[in-house]
Enzyme design. Structure first.
Site, PDB file in Angstrom:
ATOM      1  N   GLY A  19       5.086  -0.852   2.952  1.00 38.32           N
ATOM      2  CA  GLY A  19       4.270   0.281   2.542  1.00 38.32           C
ATOM      3  C   GLY A  19       5.073   1.560   2.383  1.00 38.32           C
ATOM      4  O   GLY A  19       6.141   1.723   2.968  1.00 38.32           O
ATOM      5  N   HIS A  78       0.814  -1.210   0.000  1.00 36.59           N
ATOM      6  CA  HIS A  78       0.000   0.000   0.000  1.00 36.59           C
ATOM      7  C   HIS A  78       0.857   1.274   0.000  1.00 36.59           C
ATOM      8  O   HIS A  78       1.913   1.340   0.619  1.00 36.59           O
ATOM      9  CB  HIS A  78      -0.932   0.007   1.212  1.00 36.59           C
ATOM     10  CG  HIS A  78      -0.213   0.019   2.536  1.00 36.59           C
ATOM     11  ND1 HIS A  78       0.213   1.178   3.157  1.00 36.59           N
ATOM     12  CD2 HIS A  78       0.166  -0.990   3.349  1.00 36.59           C
ATOM     13  CE1 HIS A  78       0.803   0.890   4.302  1.00 36.59           C
ATOM     14  NE2 HIS A  78       0.796  -0.418   4.439  1.00 36.59           N
ATOM     15  N   ASP A  79       0.406   2.256  -0.758  1.00 36.83           N
ATOM     16  CA  ASP A  79       1.006   3.594  -0.807  1.00 36.83           C
ATOM     17  C   ASP A  79       2.398   3.617  -1.428  1.00 36.83           C
ATOM     18  O   ASP A  79       3.113   4.618  -1.304  1.00 36.83           O
ATOM     19  CB  ASP A  79       1.055   4.225   0.591  1.00 36.83           C
ATOM     20  CG  ASP A  79      -0.327   4.359   1.206  1.00 36.83           C
ATOM     21  OD1 ASP A  79      -1.107   5.193   0.722  1.00 36.83           O
ATOM     22  OD2 ASP A  79      -0.638   3.620   2.169  1.00 36.83           O
TER      23      ASP A  79
END
Length: 280
Positions: free
Chosen positions: A140, A122-123
């Protein structure tokens, strides 16, 4: 050309599927997905969440794109996953969408190659023309700039920044930032030089490479001496000596930018004559 969707696939009627898209057997496409012209889902591909797939991008079997992040703070917010044009994603790759506490978006740029079994958390923000080799894993919020190369089974700590054109060696644990055009090796990543192979292949002149080599040696001496100038002073010297050099200034700006991880340390002994040949 008309789009082609295999009858065994489950594609939401709300998904935006452009012309000339191929969705092969046993794929699943969610309602908030947009797939642009010419993209191909070969087989057994899952695309969900608020996800956009770029033109002519290809996903091989058993990849998942835009699924929920592996973050306990995530509460179902409508975050995004964006994949650029002309990118190839090979077998068993997982790319998770962003989080509300992060960028709100995970992105992979144009003309990238993501090889088998890689994980993009994520991200994470990946630029253009990046190559990620088999079994690479990212925590992340990793940021990888254009033209970087990450070799097989490397592991990137969350919030790490990888500069433009950098080379990460195989089976390398990267716990801190890697400067643009830097080359790191080792079980725990250590800076061993610049990515000379990429520089040469991309038309950087011998004279410019020579100046980059001089700046690198000044910033990161081969052997630290007891009374040697501190890093901040060496950085100021490089700024003064090479203020007209765009690539050296790019390295300086990267070093001075905010960071949660600091810089990868220089190897205790650096053999400047040994360049990593055969880099992808």
């Amino acid at each position: 050309m008309a789009r082609e969707i295999h009858p065994s696939s489950i594609v939401s009627s709300k998904a935006q599927i452009e012309d000339d898209v191929y969705i092969g057997p046993w794929c699943s496409v969610g309602p908030n997905v947009r797939i642009k012209q010419g993209a191909r889902l070969i087989q057994n591909v899952v695309v969900d969440g608020h996800t956009q797939i770029g033109r002519n991008t290809v996903f091989y079997p058993f990849t998942t794109v835009g699924l929920e992040p592996q973050d306990l703070k995530y509460k179902g917010e409508p975050t995004q996953c964006i994949i650029g044009d002309d990118t190839v994603v090979r077998e068993n790759v997982t790319i998770h969408r962003g989080t509300a506490t992060g960028h709100g978006q995970t992105s992979v740029g144009n003309n990238c190659l993501i090889m088998a079994n890689a994980h993009i958390a994520h991200d994470c923000l990946l630029g253009d023309r990046i190559i990620i080799v088999n079994n690479v894993v990212m925590g992340g919020h990793v940021h990888i700039d254009h033209d970087a190369r990450v070799m097989g089974a490397a592991a990137l700590h969350q919030f790490v920044r990888i500069g433009r054109g950098a080379l990460i060696g195989g089976v390398c644990g990267v716990e801190a930032d890697v400067i643009p055009y830097g080359s790191v090796l080792g079980n725990r990543a250590r800076l061993v030089g610049l990515h000379w192979v990429w520089l040469k292949r991309n038309g950087v002149s011998s004279a410019e490479i020579h100046r980059m080599r001089q700046a690198f040696r000044l910033l990161f001496p081969r052997i630290e001496k007891k009374n040697q100038d501190v890093f901040e002073k060496r950085l100021e010297q490089v700024k003064n000596l090479y203020s007209s050099e765009p690539k050296i200034n790019e390295i300086i700006e990267f070093i001075q930018a905010p960071s949660k991880r600091g810089l990868v340390r220089i190897a205790k002994r650096v053999d400047f004559s040994s360049e990593i040949e055969g880099a992808v």
